[in-house]
Design a protein around this motif. Structure first.
Motif: not given
Ligand code: FES
Length: 127
Positions: A10-26
């Motif tokens: 669902k991440v469209e071209p141009g979009q940037c998904l931001s999630i938390k991984w091991r306590g850091k932003p990914l």
């Protein structure tokens, strides 16, 4: 949790998904054809931390990086700054291009690419 599986369908071209991984932003950035073309032309000699887009991505349309500025650790803003489709760190004004390479400002090195692989076209395993 060491590894994380991400559905990126669902991440469209141009979009940037931001999630938390091991306590850091990914950041998971879906690069557009224009993004890819633009950075294919950048000479390595113009970079402070020379890496090609091919060295930083498995598939050119996906950039996966830790969202921590390599200067002093703030979280950069996606799709912001002087490089189209890139990242901007508001703390002291570092700019990164659309493959996360340090281009301007105090950041000495590129945004860090974590270990990852594609399990399927739409499923990413990070870590
Ligand atoms: Fe990003 Fe200083 S922490 S520019």
């Amino acid at each position: 949790l060491a590894s994380i599986e991400l559905d990126i369908s669902k991440v469209e071209p141009g979009q940037c998904l931001s999630i938390k991984w091991r306590g850091k932003p990914l950041f998971v950035k879906h690069r557009t054809p224009a993004d890819i073309e633009l950075e294919a032309k950048t000479p390595l000699s113009s970079l402070r931390d020379p890496e090609t887009p091919e060295q930083r991505t498995i598939k050119p349309e996906w950039l996966i990086v830790i969202g921590i500025c390599t200067h002093l650790g703030c979280v950069p803003i996606a799709n912001s700054g002087d490089w189209p489709g890139g990242f901007y760190c508001p703390c002291h004004g570092s700019h990164f291009d659309n493959v996360g390479r340090a281009r301007k400002g105090p950041a000495p090195t590129n945004l860090v690419v974590p270990p990852y692989k594609f399990l399927t076209d739409n499923l990413l395993l990070v870590g």
